[in-house]
Structures are given as structure tokens and as C-alpha cells.
Design an enzyme around this catalytic site. Structure first.
Site, PDB file in Angstrom:
ATOM      1  N   SER A 148       0.991  -1.065  -0.051  1.00 41.04           N
ATOM      2  CA  SER A 148       0.018  -0.232  -0.051  1.00 41.04           C
ATOM      3  C   SER A 148       0.896   1.176   0.121  1.00 41.04           C
ATOM      4  O   SER A 148       1.861   1.188   0.542  1.00 41.04           O
ATOM      5  CB  SER A 148      -0.878   0.019   1.280  1.00 41.04           C
ATOM      6  N   TYR A 162      -1.760  -0.915  10.355  1.00 42.51           N
ATOM      7  CA  TYR A 162      -2.045  -1.023   8.843  1.00 42.51           C
ATOM      8  C   TYR A 162      -0.521  -0.462   8.100  1.00 42.51           C
ATOM      9  O   TYR A 162       0.098  -1.347   7.215  1.00 42.51           O
ATOM     10  CB  TYR A 162      -3.003  -0.381   8.215  1.00 42.51           C
TER      11      TYR A 162
HETATM   12  P1  NAP Z   1     -11.731  -5.653   0.726  1.00 45.65           P
HETATM   13  O1  NAP Z   1     -12.577  -5.129  -0.085  1.00 45.65           O
HETATM   14  O2  NAP Z   1     -12.068  -5.475   2.397  1.00 45.65           O
HETATM   15  O3  NAP Z   1     -11.158  -7.248   0.222  1.00 45.65           O
HETATM   16  C1  NAP Z   1     -10.508  -7.905   1.267  1.00 45.65           C
HETATM   17  C2  NAP Z   1     -10.604  -9.280   0.869  1.00 45.65           C
HETATM   18  O4  NAP Z   1      -9.742 -10.221   1.742  1.00 45.65           O
HETATM   19  C3  NAP Z   1     -11.944 -10.244   0.659  1.00 45.65           C
HETATM   20  O5  NAP Z   1     -11.871 -10.886  -0.491  1.00 45.65           O
HETATM   21  C4  NAP Z   1     -11.860 -10.561   1.988  1.00 45.65           C
HETATM   22  O6  NAP Z   1     -13.089 -11.731   1.886  1.00 45.65           O
HETATM   23  C5  NAP Z   1     -10.457 -11.296   2.241  1.00 45.65           C
HETATM   24  N1  NAP Z   1     -10.038 -11.363   3.619  1.00 45.65           N
HETATM   25  C6  NAP Z   1     -10.203 -10.661   4.590  1.00 45.65           C
HETATM   26  N2  NAP Z   1      -9.704 -11.175   5.643  1.00 45.65           N
HETATM   27  C7  NAP Z   1      -9.377 -12.382   5.490  1.00 45.65           C
HETATM   28  C8  NAP Z   1      -8.895 -13.603   6.045  1.00 45.65           C
HETATM   29  N3  NAP Z   1      -8.724 -13.754   7.449  1.00 45.65           N
HETATM   30  N4  NAP Z   1      -8.591 -14.609   5.391  1.00 45.65           N
HETATM   31  C9  NAP Z   1      -8.626 -14.770   3.920  1.00 45.65           C
HETATM   32  N5  NAP Z   1      -9.311 -13.747   3.421  1.00 45.65           N
HETATM   33  C10 NAP Z   1      -9.624 -12.681   4.061  1.00 45.65           C
HETATM   34  O7  NAP Z   1     -10.344  -4.870   0.628  1.00 45.65           O
HETATM   35  P2  NAP Z   1      -9.399  -4.194  -0.365  1.00 45.65           P
HETATM   36  O8  NAP Z   1      -9.662  -2.807  -0.501  1.00 45.65           O
HETATM   37  O9  NAP Z   1      -9.747  -5.117  -2.021  1.00 45.65           O
HETATM   38  O10 NAP Z   1      -7.963  -4.914  -0.353  1.00 45.65           O
HETATM   39  C11 NAP Z   1      -7.316  -5.800  -1.061  1.00 45.65           C
HETATM   40  C12 NAP Z   1      -5.706  -5.543  -0.772  1.00 45.65           C
HETATM   41  O11 NAP Z   1      -5.601  -3.943  -1.275  1.00 45.65           O
HETATM   42  C13 NAP Z   1      -5.388  -5.515   0.868  1.00 45.65           C
HETATM   43  O12 NAP Z   1      -4.324  -5.998   1.027  1.00 45.65           O
HETATM   44  C14 NAP Z   1      -5.473  -3.914   0.891  1.00 45.65           C
HETATM   45  O13 NAP Z   1      -4.505  -3.596   2.041  1.00 45.65           O
HETATM   46  C15 NAP Z   1      -4.692  -3.532  -0.279  1.00 45.65           C
HETATM   47  N6  NAP Z   1      -5.045  -2.127  -0.684  1.00 45.65           N
HETATM   48  C16 NAP Z   1      -6.221  -1.778  -0.749  1.00 45.65           C
HETATM   49  C17 NAP Z   1      -6.215  -0.285  -1.473  1.00 45.65           C
HETATM   50  C18 NAP Z   1      -7.606   0.427  -1.572  1.00 45.65           C
HETATM   51  O14 NAP Z   1      -7.707   1.519  -1.979  1.00 45.65           O
HETATM   52  N7  NAP Z   1      -8.667  -0.600  -1.619  1.00 45.65           N
HETATM   53  C19 NAP Z   1      -5.308   0.536  -1.248  1.00 45.65           C
HETATM   54  C20 NAP Z   1      -3.947  -0.018  -0.963  1.00 45.65           C
HETATM   55  C21 NAP Z   1      -3.839  -1.223  -0.485  1.00 45.65           C
HETATM   56  P3  NAP Z   1     -13.759 -12.291   3.453  1.00 45.65           P
HETATM   57  O15 NAP Z   1     -14.167 -11.003   4.199  1.00 45.65           O
HETATM   58  O16 NAP Z   1     -14.975 -13.121   2.907  1.00 45.65           O
HETATM   59  O17 NAP Z   1     -12.567 -13.067   3.940  1.00 45.65           O
END
Ligand code: NAP
Length: 261
Positions: A148, A162
Site C-alpha cells: 500500500s 496497517y
Molecule cells: P476488501 O474489499 O476488504 O477485500 C479484502 C478481501 O480479503 C476480501 O476478499 C476478504 O474476504 C478477504 N479477507 C479478509 N480477511 C481474510 C482472512 N482472514 N482470510 C482470507 N481472506 C480474507 O479490501 P481491498 O481494498 O480490496 O483490499 C485488498 C488488498 O489491497 C489489501 O491487502 C489492502 O490492504 C490493499 N490495498 C487496498 C487499497 C484500496 O484503496 N482499496 C489501497 C492500498 C492497498 P472475506 O471477508 O470473505 O474473508
């Protein structure tokens, strides 16, 4: 040089592939001919996402709670029963915890570190035999870690574990790239800026206009932006790239005006 960016015929696992950034990546891989496994805790959400993506190619759900070490082992064993090679591992599953500095509970530290950093390392470790079986000197196995921009710069909101976890992901990427190069596996990290997702719900509900106004790109990231980067890193075109942390952030790290809540 023909088909330099092709990933067709490869096998991938995308953790957290049921929604958000993981689903965007999984869709890009499936639509480009990759047999793609997706994983997340909720079997229903995982199955539904896989069923939808399977309309465009091959996608299989393998639900697992990666915050538990036994589940990390079970997921890698289940994959090994189905495949003898894994070309692409996308360590995307992640969590965040928001609280002012004086109010962060221990669980708000452990939950984030256990999933974002510890599970990423141990799942990669467990899948090394399959990645090594897929890799050649010219076309290595690929690990793509999702970090991130918050691991590279001071976050806008109070989320202490985080950014620490994401900085760990970035440096672990360097260390693993060093360790695994001679085993024909590349290890890179993508540091996303803002993308629409459940994790970003609160931020976007409250600060979307400020983000779009101050980002040099003037918009949030799209599915093509993140999937395209994973495809590049996973294709022949990205075979000589290892140990990098690549921001895919619309310029947030070089913005002259920083968005502040
Ligand atoms: P999100 O919509 O909350 O998706 C998270 C995913 O991870 C979901 O599929 C969730 O499914 C799964 N997950 C959560 N806890 C888990 C566990 N204990 N075991 C297995 N799977 C798990 O978040 P996102 O924004 O797409 O984030 C995805 C990645 O991108 C993360 O690493 C985040 O830090 C990174 N990121 C996101 C952004 C952004 O702007 N969106 C920016 C920088 C970095 P379940 O809840 O069903 O387990």
C-alpha cells in the site's frame, strides 16, 4: 516479442479474491486465460465470485481463513492436490484497523499483522514447491504481494498497525526476492493508491471529493489499472523484474497538495 504480455495457460491463486482489489485482479487473470483460484473466508462470497468469473474462463473457489496457520496449511494442501504447478501467487487478502493512537487495542495490532504480513509469508512458504515447479530461468514463478502507499508515506487516517504491516510487506518483498531469485521465482509488491472497495467504504464516503481533487490522476484506480500491473509482472514482459515495490496510485505519492481529512 509477440505475446510478450500473455499470461494464457498459467495457473494463479489470488487471496482475498472475492471482492475489491482481489476480485479486480482475478477478473483480469481469468479473462486473459489464466486458470485462477480465489480464496477468502466466506465460502458463499468466494463461491459467488468464482461462479461469476467462471463465465469468462476458469475460476475456482478455495475458501480459507488465512489469519489461522492451520488454514494456511490447508489451503496450500488443497491447491497441491489439484495442481502440480503454480505460476502466479497474488498475496492480496488484507485488513485494516482504524483508531486514535491511544485507543488501538492489541487485537487491532494482531489481526492486521497476522493477515497482512504473517499469512503472506507463510502461504508463500507453503507454496514454494508449486511455484518452483512452475518457474524456469526465462519465465520464473511469480509472487505478487499487495502492499500500500500507506507503507511508503504517512497515512491520512489513524491506522497504526496497517502502515506498519504494509511496510513489512514491502521489505519482506525485497528479502524474499533476494532469497528466491536462484530458485526461479520473482517477488514483487504493488503499492496501490485509492481503489473502490469495502475496505475503502468509510474513506470514500467521507473524503472521495478531496481524494479526486488532490490526486494528479484526478480519479480512483480502475480494475484495469491493478489487473494490468499484475498481468505485466506475471508475463514474459515482467520476467526480469524482481524485488520492486511498484506504486499504482494515480500519483498520490508525488501529489504537491496532500489530501488531509
Ligand atoms: P476488501 O474489499 O476488504 O477485500 C479484502 C478481501 O480479503 C476480501 O476478499 C476478504 O474476504 C478477504 N479477507 C479478509 N480477511 C481474510 C482472512 N482472514 N482470510 C482470507 N481472506 C480474507 O479490501 P481491498 O481494498 O480490496 O483490499 C485488498 C488488498 O489491497 C489489501 O491487502 C489492502 O490492504 C490493499 N490495498 C487496498 C487499497 C484500496 O484503496 N482499496 C489501497 C492500498 C492497498 P472475506 O471477508 O470473505 O474473508
Amino acid at each position: 516479442m509477440k505475446d510478450l504480455f500473455s499470461v494464457a495457460g498459467k495457473v494463479a491463486l489470488v487471496t482475498g479474491g472475492s471482492r475489491g482489489i482481489g476480485l479486480m485482479i482475478a477478473r483480469g487473470l481469468v479473462e486473459n486465460g489464466v486458470k485462477t483460484y480465489i480464496s477468502s473466508r466466506s465460502p458463499e462470497a468466494c463461491d459467488a465470485a468464482a461462479a461469476e468469473l467462471a463465465q469468462h474462463g476458469t475460476c475456482i473457489a478455495l475458501p480459507a481463513d488465512l489469519s489461522q496457520m492451520e488454514e494456511v496449511g490447508r489451503l496450500s494442501n488443497e491447491l497441491a492436490l489439484r495442481e502440480d504447478k503454480l505460476h502466479i501467487l497474488v498475496n492480496n487478502a488484507g485488513a485494516a484497523w482504524g483508531a486514535p493512537i491511544g485507543e488501538v487495542p492489541e487485537i487491532g495490532w494482531d489481526k492486521v499483522m497476522d493477515l497482512n504480513a504473517k499469512a503472506l509469508f507463510f502461504l508463500s512458504q507453503a507454496l514454494l514447491p508449486l511455484l518452483e515447479a512452475a518457474g524456469t530461468r526465462a519465465d520464473p514463478g511469480r509472487i505478487v504481494n499487495i502492499g500500500s502507499v500507506d507503507g511508503l508515506a504517512i497515512p491520512k487516517l489513524d491506522t497504526f498497525s496497517y502502515p506498519a504491516s504494509k511496510a513489512a510487506v514491502h521489505h519482506l518483498t525485497h528479502v524474499m526476492a533476494h532469497a528466491l531469485g536462484r530458485r526461479n521465482i520473482t517477488v514483487n509488491a504493488i503499492a496501490p493508491g485509492p481503489f473502490e472497495s469495502k475496505m475503502m467504504d468509510y474513506t470514500l464516503t467521507n473524503y472521495r471529493d478531496d481524494i479526486e481533487r488532490t490526486l494528479p490522476s484526478g480519479r480512483l484506480g480502475s480494475p484495469e489499472d491493478i489487473a494490468g500491473t499484475v498481468i505485466y509482472l506475471s508475463s514474459r514482459a515482467g520476467a526480469y523484474v524482481t524485488g520492486v515495490v511498484l506504486p499504482v496510485d494515480g500519483g498520490s505519492l508525488v501529489a504537491s497538495e496532500m489530501w488531509r481529512p
